[in-house]
Design an enzyme around this catalytic site. Structure first.
Site, PDB file in Angstrom:
ATOM      1  N   HIS A 132      -3.393  22.205  53.620  1.00  0.00           N
ATOM      2  CA  HIS A 132      -3.058  23.115  52.842  1.00  0.00           C
ATOM      3  C   HIS A 132      -2.714  24.345  53.361  1.00  0.00           C
ATOM      4  CE1 HIS A 132      -5.829  20.799  49.818  1.00  0.00           C
ATOM      5  NE2 HIS A 132      -5.283  21.522  48.834  1.00  0.00           N
ATOM      6  N   ASN A 171      -8.666  19.571  40.723  1.00  0.00           N
ATOM      7  CA  ASN A 171      -7.380  19.192  40.980  1.00  0.00           C
ATOM      8  C   ASN A 171      -6.586  19.050  39.525  1.00  0.00           C
ATOM      9  OD1 ASN A 171      -4.643  18.379  41.628  1.00  0.00           O
ATOM     10  ND2 ASN A 171      -5.325  18.049  43.648  1.00  0.00           N
ATOM     11  N   LYS A 180      -1.735  33.395  43.337  1.00  0.00           N
ATOM     12  CA  LYS A 180      -0.528  32.613  43.513  1.00  0.00           C
ATOM     13  C   LYS A 180      -0.706  31.762  42.123  1.00  0.00           C
ATOM     14  CE  LYS A 180      -1.855  31.513  47.863  1.00  0.00           C
ATOM     15  NZ  LYS A 180      -2.517  32.736  48.161  1.00  0.00           N
ATOM     16  N   LYS A 219      -6.121  29.195  52.284  1.00  0.00           N
ATOM     17  CA  LYS A 219      -7.200  28.471  51.556  1.00  0.00           C
ATOM     18  C   LYS A 219      -8.539  28.657  52.321  1.00  0.00           C
ATOM     19  CE  LYS A 219      -8.374  24.258  49.601  1.00  0.00           C
ATOM     20  NZ  LYS A 219      -8.765  24.961  48.556  1.00  0.00           N
TER      21      LYS A 219
END
Ligand code: NAP
Length: 264
Positions: free
Chosen positions: A153, A125, A12, A157
């Site tokens: 999330h 991040n 992704k 994950k």
């Protein structure tokens, strides 16, 4: 043009990174890697027509064939160290977004960067809004030491808590130190109900379809609470940070940990 390869190209994040680099005037995608041997043209992954750049299934081969300067890695916690070692050994600067690296892993990379004289940038991040959330939380903890973190999330994950939540907790601990919170005699009727414990900060991980990446840092004080919340509503939110990192890493000094180090 800076020559970049992307590891985790079918993922992704990998697809978003391919698109962002393809659209940047100073960066050039020269190769891509994923474990699946589908050998797809990257143009088909990002809707850009045929590019002639085919996703390979072996990092060392792709490096040999494409001579990249930078490797972007958004793969899996259990493979990222192996990719990092291969990149550093070959003089390719890694830009890593894959989360789940341990302190021991970071020490190994730091030492390897010094030994090989190859720079690396690792960021739990890459979203600039999330960096601000962390900085503001670190500041707020000086005045509101009682704090809990809730991160939310998507349900695919693999690691919990998220790298961002852990890093936020580290920064808050720098501000307020280790501190026991809540009632000393509290009892969990269901194991884990109070979440994980990082230096006394309770951390809660929500995993549900529909979410991308979100975090709330809740501070409690006398007669008031303060909530700092950040939402990545699409994976595009990470791309300005990734692109910046690819440009910065070549001239960095050894290992840079955290995007905030280059946003100063
Ligand atoms: P994903 O959709 O599962 O993508 C990971 C891709 O990497 C998959 O296609 C996977 O293939 C592939 N892969 C596995 N082993 C590989 C190897 N040895 N070499 C090359 N590719 C390999 O996951 P995602 O949502 O993109 O997230 C990837 C990582 O980025 C996670 O650790 C996530 O926490 C992290 N992340 C970081 C940030 C940040 O800002 N730092 C933001 C978002 C996500 P298989 O599925 O066949 O294993």
């Amino acid at each position: 043009m800076i020559r970049v390869i992307v590891c985790g190209a079918y993922g992704k994040m990998g697809r978003e990174v391919l698109k962002a680099i393809h659209n940047d005037a100073q960066l050039s995608i020269v190769g891509a890697v994923d474990v699946k041997s589908d050998f797809v043209d990257i143009g088909d992954l990002i809707g850009a027509g045929k590019t002639g750049i085919i996703v390979g299934d072996d990092l060392q081969t792709v490096i040999n064939e494409t001579k990249p300067q930078v490797m972007v890695d958004f793969t899996r916690p259990e493979v990222v160290m192996s990719n990092l070692r291969i990149a550093l050994k070959n003089g390719v600067c890694p830009v890593v977004g894959t989360t789940g690296l341990s302190e021991a892993d970071l020490t190994e990379i730091r030492e390897s960067c010094l030994k090989t004289k190859v720079n690396a940038l690792i960021a739990p991040n890459f979203s600039i809004g999330a960096i601000l959330m962390m900085k503001l939380s670190q500041d707020a903890a000086k005045f509101f030491p009682h704090v809990e973190i809730i991160e939310l999330h998507h349900d695919q994950k693999l690691d919990a808590p998220s790298g961002t939540a852990l890093y936020t907790a580290e920064l808050i601990t720098k501000s307020r130190g280790v501190m026991k919170q809540g009632h000393p005699d509290e009892v969990e009727k269901i194991a884990g109900a109070r979440g994980g414990d990082f230096s006394g900060i309770r951390m809660h991980s929500v995993r549900l379809p529909g979410y991308v990446a979100h975090q709330e840092v809740i501070f409690g004080g006398l007669g008031q609470t303060l909530t700092i919340r950040h939402d990545s509503i699409s994976r595009e939110s990470f791309m300005p940070g990734v692109v910046l990192a690819c440009k910065h890493v070549l001239t960095a000094n050894g290992l840079v940990y955290g995007l905030e180090e280059i946003l100063k």
